[in-house]
Design an enzyme around this catalytic site. Structure first.
Site, PDB file in Angstrom:
ATOM      1  NE  ARG A   7      -7.397   4.237   2.460  1.00  0.00           N
ATOM      2  CZ  ARG A   7      -8.182   3.352   3.079  1.00  0.00           C
ATOM      3  NH1 ARG A   7      -9.377   3.695   3.486  1.00  0.00           N
ATOM      4  NH2 ARG A   7      -7.748   2.131   3.301  1.00  0.00           N
ATOM      5  CG  ASP A  10      -8.844  -3.644  -4.439  1.00  0.00           C
ATOM      6  OD1 ASP A  10      -8.246  -3.025  -3.546  1.00  0.00           O
ATOM      7  OD2 ASP A  10      -9.626  -4.587  -4.201  1.00  0.00           O
ATOM      8  NE  ARG A  67     -10.735   7.629  -2.537  1.00  0.00           N
ATOM      9  CZ  ARG A  67     -11.184   7.514  -1.312  1.00  0.00           C
ATOM     10  NH1 ARG A  67     -10.354   7.600  -0.320  1.00  0.00           N
ATOM     11  NH2 ARG A  67     -12.436   7.315  -1.082  1.00  0.00           N
ATOM     12  NE  ARG A  77      -4.061  -1.769   0.031  1.00  0.00           N
ATOM     13  CZ  ARG A  77      -5.198  -2.006   0.657  1.00  0.00           C
ATOM     14  NH1 ARG A  77      -5.657  -1.175   1.537  1.00  0.00           N
ATOM     15  NH2 ARG A  77      -5.899  -3.066   0.352  1.00  0.00           N
ATOM     16  CE1 TYR A 134     -13.050  -8.222   1.225  1.00  0.00           C
ATOM     17  CE2 TYR A 134     -11.273  -9.619   0.435  1.00  0.00           C
ATOM     18  CZ  TYR A 134     -11.724  -8.597   1.255  1.00  0.00           C
ATOM     19  OH  TYR A 134     -10.855  -7.969   2.105  1.00  0.00           O
TER      20      TYR A 134
HETATM   21  O1  1CP Z   1       0.223   0.305  -3.199  1.00  0.00           O
HETATM   22  C1  1CP Z   1      -0.291  -0.839  -3.263  1.00  0.00           C
HETATM   23  O2  1CP Z   1      -0.112  -1.737  -2.428  1.00  0.00           O
HETATM   24  C2  1CP Z   1      -1.079  -1.172  -4.525  1.00  0.00           C
HETATM   25  C3  1CP Z   1      -2.455  -1.165  -4.523  1.00  0.00           C
HETATM   26  C4  1CP Z   1      -3.353  -2.134  -3.769  1.00  0.00           C
HETATM   27  C5  1CP Z   1      -3.210  -3.495  -3.455  1.00  0.00           C
HETATM   28  C6  1CP Z   1      -2.005  -4.384  -3.672  1.00  0.00           C
HETATM   29  C7  1CP Z   1      -4.627  -1.749  -3.340  1.00  0.00           C
HETATM   30  C8  1CP Z   1      -5.164  -0.399  -3.475  1.00  0.00           C
HETATM   31  N1  1CP Z   1      -5.277  -2.845  -2.856  1.00  0.00           N
HETATM   32  C9  1CP Z   1      -4.442  -3.930  -2.892  1.00  0.00           C
HETATM   33  C10 1CP Z   1      -4.716  -5.303  -2.485  1.00  0.00           C
HETATM   34  C11 1CP Z   1      -5.914  -5.600  -1.676  1.00  0.00           C
HETATM   35  N2  1CP Z   1      -7.192  -5.076  -1.767  1.00  0.00           N
HETATM   36  C12 1CP Z   1      -5.959  -6.611  -0.683  1.00  0.00           C
HETATM   37  C13 1CP Z   1      -4.802  -7.509  -0.357  1.00  0.00           C
HETATM   38  C14 1CP Z   1      -3.852  -6.881   0.583  1.00  0.00           C
HETATM   39  C15 1CP Z   1      -4.389  -6.688   1.988  1.00  0.00           C
HETATM   40  O3  1CP Z   1      -4.570  -7.709   2.676  1.00  0.00           O
HETATM   41  O4  1CP Z   1      -4.598  -5.528   2.355  1.00  0.00           O
HETATM   42  C16 1CP Z   1      -7.254  -6.636  -0.146  1.00  0.00           C
HETATM   43  C17 1CP Z   1      -7.780  -7.542   0.959  1.00  0.00           C
HETATM   44  C18 1CP Z   1      -8.029  -5.669  -0.834  1.00  0.00           C
HETATM   45  C19 1CP Z   1      -9.455  -5.373  -0.670  1.00  0.00           C
HETATM   46  C20 1CP Z   1      -9.641  -3.953  -0.322  1.00  0.00           C
HETATM   47  N3  1CP Z   1      -9.615  -2.944  -1.222  1.00  0.00           N
HETATM   48  C21 1CP Z   1      -9.752  -3.402   0.953  1.00  0.00           C
HETATM   49  C22 1CP Z   1      -9.726  -4.177   2.259  1.00  0.00           C
HETATM   50  C23 1CP Z   1     -11.106  -4.440   2.754  1.00  0.00           C
HETATM   51  C24 1CP Z   1     -11.104  -5.364   3.944  1.00  0.00           C
HETATM   52  O5  1CP Z   1     -11.851  -6.358   3.873  1.00  0.00           O
HETATM   53  O6  1CP Z   1     -10.382  -5.114   4.920  1.00  0.00           O
HETATM   54  C25 1CP Z   1      -9.846  -2.016   0.796  1.00  0.00           C
HETATM   55  C26 1CP Z   1     -10.008  -0.965   1.864  1.00  0.00           C
HETATM   56  C27 1CP Z   1      -9.728  -1.745  -0.585  1.00  0.00           C
HETATM   57  C28 1CP Z   1      -9.674  -0.419  -1.247  1.00  0.00           C
HETATM   58  C29 1CP Z   1      -8.298   0.011  -1.608  1.00  0.00           C
HETATM   59  N4  1CP Z   1      -7.456  -0.710  -2.411  1.00  0.00           N
HETATM   60  C30 1CP Z   1      -6.288  -0.015  -2.608  1.00  0.00           C
HETATM   61  C31 1CP Z   1      -6.396   1.231  -1.889  1.00  0.00           C
HETATM   62  C32 1CP Z   1      -5.347   2.321  -1.873  1.00  0.00           C
HETATM   63  C33 1CP Z   1      -7.648   1.225  -1.259  1.00  0.00           C
HETATM   64  C34 1CP Z   1      -8.231   2.324  -0.435  1.00  0.00           C
HETATM   65  C35 1CP Z   1      -9.148   3.060  -1.340  1.00  0.00           C
HETATM   66  C36 1CP Z   1      -9.299   4.492  -1.055  1.00  0.00           C
HETATM   67  O7  1CP Z   1      -8.555   5.304  -1.602  1.00  0.00           O
HETATM   68  O8  1CP Z   1     -10.242   4.776  -0.294  1.00  0.00           O
END
Ligand code: 1CP
Length: 346
Positions: free
Chosen positions: A33, A80, A42, A29, A157
């Site tokens: 954020r 994502d 964003r 990540r 999911y």
């Molecule tokens: O910089 C990076 O790492 C690249 C981008 C990236 C990656 C690799 C994002 C952007 N998401 C992911 C993977 C991801 N997405 C995972 C696997 C890693 C982990 O365990 O965190 C998972 C479970 C998700 C699903 C997801 N997408 C969640 C988690 C929800 C939960 O059940 O806890 C969330 C909050 C997102 C949205 C998201 N994805 C990425 C970002 C930067 C965000 C936040 C979005 C925003 O700007 O509000």
């Protein structure tokens, strides 16, 4: 080495367990954020999914941490893991402050059998466009990591329909109709293999599978419902491409994971890194595992905790510095500076 090799190849060398001048570092990540410039982009995009669908803005947010922290040794695709089930027709949205929600979760064998396997260059074309645009923008300075969720994590999911604490719906499916769950996992495996192969064709130079919910499986089920599907994806991709497997909460099954064909294992912060290395030997690289919450502590404490991770990793080649999970939005950007300066001095 091909003309396509990045100028900074510490990360790719460490994945091959070749010697490096210092451990390579990247941060899960890292575009996210905790960075005010990410929040501004964003905002400009309108929403997270609109950002993911705009290749130029994806390249912009990938560039942001690289500009702030010259110590980073890899970039990761901005997208994502939930793009795949969205492309299978589940209708993804992100409710403000609530995380991902699917309009059409899958709950029955009949729904599972009706799911399409998306063509990555059609339904997921926007992701491939992002890979191509980011890769061109990086201009071979750094390697680009592509990624997907593990089939088990994506199935969680798809069946739950949203984030969950108890995983009761998918666990109920596992115990009431395991054959249907296996058909779902096989379909996701097929879709994910094609998706990752397309990311490679579009320019990704290494791949990572996020098994974020592998750790909620029982000891008896981890291999059958998670690891075996990850291993199938690995086996179906070109063998010269390094694939990192990260099972959050999977620290008690490292031996099984080490035998599944991956170039590296990601470790969360609950794992004793030195013991993990002793256990898996020199078979593969390890990545991790600083507690993401350590970035909320004092700089002195943070420096000491980062150094302790580097010490636990030891001098053997095949180690990649990272956190044990993604950096959280409440972290100040200066905390990551402290971490990365400590790694760069190693
Ligand atoms: O910089 C990076 O790492 C690249 C981008 C990236 C990656 C690799 C994002 C952007 N998401 C992911 C993977 C991801 N997405 C995972 C696997 C890693 C982990 O365990 O965190 C998972 C479970 C998700 C699903 C997801 N997408 C969640 C988690 C929800 C939960 O059940 O806890 C969330 C909050 C997102 C949205 C998201 N994805 C990425 C970002 C930067 C965000 C936040 C979005 C925003 O700007 O509000």
């Amino acid at each position: 080495m091909s003309a396509q090799a990045p100028r900074n190849d510490r990360f790719l060398r460490a994945l091959r367990r070749e010697p490096v001048d210092r451990p390579p570092a990247w941060i899960m990540r890292q575009a996210g954020r905790y960075l005010p410039e990410y929040r501004a982009t964003r905002e400009k995009a309108g929403s997270f999914m609109a950002l993911c669908r705009n290749a130029e803005l994806c390249a912009e947010v990938v560039r942001q941490p690289l500009q702030r922290y010259p110590q980073l040794d890899a970039a990761i695709l901005f997208s994502d893991i939930l793009t795949v089930p969205d492309a299978m027709g589940l209708g993804l949205s992100f409710a403000a402050g609530e995380g991902p929600v699917f309009a059409h979760p899958v709950r029955s064998g009949a729904q599972i059998d009706a799911l399409p396997v998306p063509d990555p260059e059609v339904e997921l074309r926007y992701v491939m466009d992002a890979v191509r645009t980011i890769r061109a923008d990086l201009a071979n300075a750094l390697p680009l990591i592509g990624f997907a969720g593990s089939p088990w994590t994506i199935a969680c999911y798809m069946v739950e329909g949203r984030s969950t604490r108890d995983f009761h719906r998918i666990k109920a499916l596992r115990y009431t109709d395991p054959a249907a769950l296996h058909r779902l996992l096989a379909k996701i495996t097929q879709a994910t293999t094609a998706y990752l192969a397309a990311q490679l064709a579009a320019g990704a130079q290494a791949l990572m599978l996020f098994d974020s919910w592998g750790g909620v499986l029982s000891h008896a089920d981890f291999r059958e419902f998670s690891l075996d599907y990850g291993a199938q994806i690995r086996a179906a991709l070109p063998q010269d491409v390094p694939v990192i497997w990260f099972s959050k909460g999977g620290g008690q099954w490292l031996e099984a994971q080490a035998g599944a064909g991956f170039a590296a294992l990601g470790l969360d912060w609950t794992v004793d890194l030195a013991a993990a290395r002793a256990g898996v030997g020199q078979r593969l690289a390890l990545q991790g595992n600083l507690d993401p919450a350590a970035l909320l502590g004092s700089p002195e404490q943070l420096r000491a905790r980062t150094q302790a991770v580097l010490d636990a990793a030891g001098p053997a080649p095949g180690y990649i510095f990272n956190l044990g999970h993604g950096i959280t939005p409440d972290v100040g950007p200066e905390a990551l500076q402290v971490v990365l300066e400590t790694v760069a001095a190693a």
